[in-house]
Every structure is written in C-alpha cells, then in structure tokens.
Design a protein around this motif. Sequence first.
Motif, mmCIF file in Angstrom:
data_model
loop_
_atom_site.group_PDB
_atom_site.id
_atom_site.type_symbol
_atom_site.label_atom_id
_atom_site.label_comp_id
_atom_site.label_asym_id
_atom_site.label_seq_id
_atom_site.Cartn_x
_atom_site.Cartn_y
_atom_site.Cartn_z
ATOM 1 N N ARG A 183 -65.778 -34.534 -3.262
ATOM 2 C CA ARG A 183 -66.616 -34.612 -2.500
ATOM 3 C C ARG A 183 -65.801 -34.720 -0.981
ATOM 4 O O ARG A 183 -66.027 -34.039 -0.009
ATOM 5 C CB ARG A 183 -67.855 -35.538 -2.283
ATOM 6 N N ARG A 184 -64.789 -35.577 -1.129
ATOM 7 C CA ARG A 184 -63.875 -35.995 0.181
ATOM 8 C C ARG A 184 -62.710 -35.312 0.224
ATOM 9 O O ARG A 184 -62.255 -35.466 1.146
ATOM 10 C CB ARG A 184 -64.024 -37.638 0.081
ATOM 11 N N ARG A 185 -62.690 -34.245 -0.667
ATOM 12 C CA ARG A 185 -61.301 -33.473 -0.646
ATOM 13 C C ARG A 185 -61.523 -32.502 0.507
ATOM 14 O O ARG A 185 -62.338 -31.797 0.570
ATOM 15 C CB ARG A 185 -61.132 -32.655 -1.944
ATOM 16 N N PRO A 186 -60.424 -32.377 1.431
ATOM 17 C CA PRO A 186 -60.725 -31.548 2.499
ATOM 18 C C PRO A 186 -60.464 -30.147 2.022
ATOM 19 O O PRO A 186 -59.811 -29.752 1.161
ATOM 20 C CB PRO A 186 -59.288 -31.901 3.339
ATOM 21 N N THR A 187 -61.339 -29.436 2.667
ATOM 22 C CA THR A 187 -61.255 -27.793 2.087
ATOM 23 C C THR A 187 -60.588 -27.000 3.200
ATOM 24 O O THR A 187 -60.460 -27.268 4.386
ATOM 25 C CB THR A 187 -62.880 -27.383 2.169
ATOM 26 N N SER A 200 -63.198 -47.307 1.086
ATOM 27 C CA SER A 200 -64.082 -46.207 1.082
ATOM 28 C C SER A 200 -64.693 -46.070 -0.584
ATOM 29 O O SER A 200 -64.323 -46.726 -1.303
ATOM 30 C CB SER A 200 -63.187 -44.859 0.994
ATOM 31 N N PRO A 212 -65.201 -44.128 -3.013
ATOM 32 C CA PRO A 212 -64.271 -43.757 -4.278
ATOM 33 C C PRO A 212 -63.546 -45.216 -4.749
ATOM 34 O O PRO A 212 -63.332 -45.342 -5.861
ATOM 35 C CB PRO A 212 -63.444 -42.702 -3.918
ATOM 36 N N GLY A 225 -73.434 -35.049 -4.610
ATOM 37 C CA GLY A 225 -73.716 -36.521 -4.095
ATOM 38 C C GLY A 225 -74.845 -36.858 -5.309
ATOM 39 O O GLY A 225 -74.890 -38.165 -5.838
ATOM 40 N N PRO A 274 -73.321 -47.227 2.086
ATOM 41 C CA PRO A 274 -73.184 -45.837 2.171
ATOM 42 C C PRO A 274 -74.592 -45.245 1.549
ATOM 43 O O PRO A 274 -74.826 -45.650 0.406
ATOM 44 C CB PRO A 274 -71.893 -45.592 1.545
ATOM 45 N N ASP A 317 -76.900 -33.706 -0.765
ATOM 46 C CA ASP A 317 -75.780 -33.150 -1.370
ATOM 47 C C ASP A 317 -75.784 -32.906 -2.800
ATOM 48 O O ASP A 317 -75.812 -33.927 -3.521
ATOM 49 C CB ASP A 317 -74.506 -33.697 -0.850
ATOM 50 N N GLU A 342 -67.108 -38.090 -6.609
ATOM 51 C CA GLU A 342 -66.884 -38.543 -4.974
ATOM 52 C C GLU A 342 -65.552 -38.136 -4.483
ATOM 53 O O GLU A 342 -65.409 -38.062 -3.169
ATOM 54 C CB GLU A 342 -67.115 -40.163 -5.138
ATOM 55 N N LEU A 343 -64.554 -38.274 -5.251
ATOM 56 C CA LEU A 343 -63.130 -37.726 -4.641
ATOM 57 C C LEU A 343 -63.239 -36.329 -4.343
ATOM 58 O O LEU A 343 -62.689 -35.827 -3.186
ATOM 59 C CB LEU A 343 -62.114 -38.053 -5.931
#
Length: 224
Positions: free
Chosen positions: A218-222, A97, A99, A20, A10, A17, A215-216
């Motif tokens: 970053r992947r949380r839906p907005t 993933s 995370p 990131g 990855p 970002d 990282e968690l």
Amino acid sequence: MSTPTRPSTPGFPAGLDPRGEWALLLLSAASGAADAFVFICVGQVFAGVMTGNLVLLGASAAGGGEQGVALRVITALVAYGIGVMCGAWMNEHLRWSLPVMLLVEVALLAAGAVLWALELITSDVDRLGLLVLIAVAMGIQGRIRATPTNYFTGTLTALVGRAALRSWERGDRWVAGRLSAVVVGAAVTALTVRRWPDAAALVAVVPAAGALLVELLRRRPTGD
C-alpha cells in the motif's frame, strides 16, 4: 482557527481502501489463530480477548476453572497491557510507520512459533513465557489499529443492529468478513493442533505476515 489534532491510532479513510481492508481481515484471522492456540495449547486463557480473561479471572476468584488459571490470566492481562503501551509508544513518540509496528508483532509471533516448533516449551514457566510473547503481540495489534481486529463484541453488535434496521453501510461486507476471519483462523489452528501440533503456533504468523506485506504494498510509491 484551531489546529486539527493527530488521531491517536492509524486508521483508514471512509472511502475504504480494499487493500487496507484485506490487511484488517488478515489481522483478524491472526487474532483468531493466536487466541485459539493459546487457549488450546498454553492453558485455557486468551491472548487478545481481555474481556474473556476478566471473566475467567472472576470465575477463578470464586473457585471456578482449572487450577493455575488465575496466574495465566493475570500474565495475559499484564502482557497485553505491555503490548498496548509499546504500541502507543511506537506510534506517538517514536512515530514508527504501521508496517514497522506490524513487523514487531510478526517477529514476536514468529519467535513463539519457533520455540513451540522446536519443542522448547516444556514447563509451566515456559508456557507463561510463550503466553507473554503472544499477548504482547496482540496488545500491539490492538493499539495500532483504529478498527478492532482482536475484540469483536462491539463490531458484532453494530453489524447486527444495522441489519435489524436495514441500514447497511458500505463496508459491512468487510466487517462480516473480519468476523468470519476470526472463526477461520481459530478453526485452522484447532485443526493444525490435531494434525501437525508442532506447527500450531505458526498459523497466527502467516496472516499477520500477510497483513504486513499488504501494508508494505500500500505504501509503495507508484510510477507515473
């Protein structure tokens, strides 16, 4: 038309970002802390810098270095390799993933920190076991990131080369930050060894856990 191949590790897009990049910086600090702890407390070897370990192995083979260092170096090399293989397997075959893979790394580092804090590392065999835990964690970290966070010779070479040519890139401040983070992580660990030795192994856990949290997030839906 050819089908694009999936990258083996990855990575981040060229757009940078910031979250990131913060994760990379925190992992770099964890790397510096882990290597400093292993070098100072476990026995003059490295958990993540395999180039240094190969040099130590060569010196030991020629009769240099302290007694027993060759065994520790070989242990670190094998354990790091196991970590790399685990990282590759989790990424390519299990499709975990990032995370989740970082969680495995944090768990290994935390296990080592607990064993050290409880003073359960009392013999040379115990120290080898602790070295295995930390080196496996560093191997996983080294495999799951496209951007290096535990070996920096190439990073430093590229940065200095661009500085000499005045061909700065957009992310070079973050690159310099990662180099600084390694030094800070090692320095904090060395200070902790002197003042709170039982907590020395915990220093690497904190930034690694911080990277996991980033990282968690970053992947949380907005929401809309």
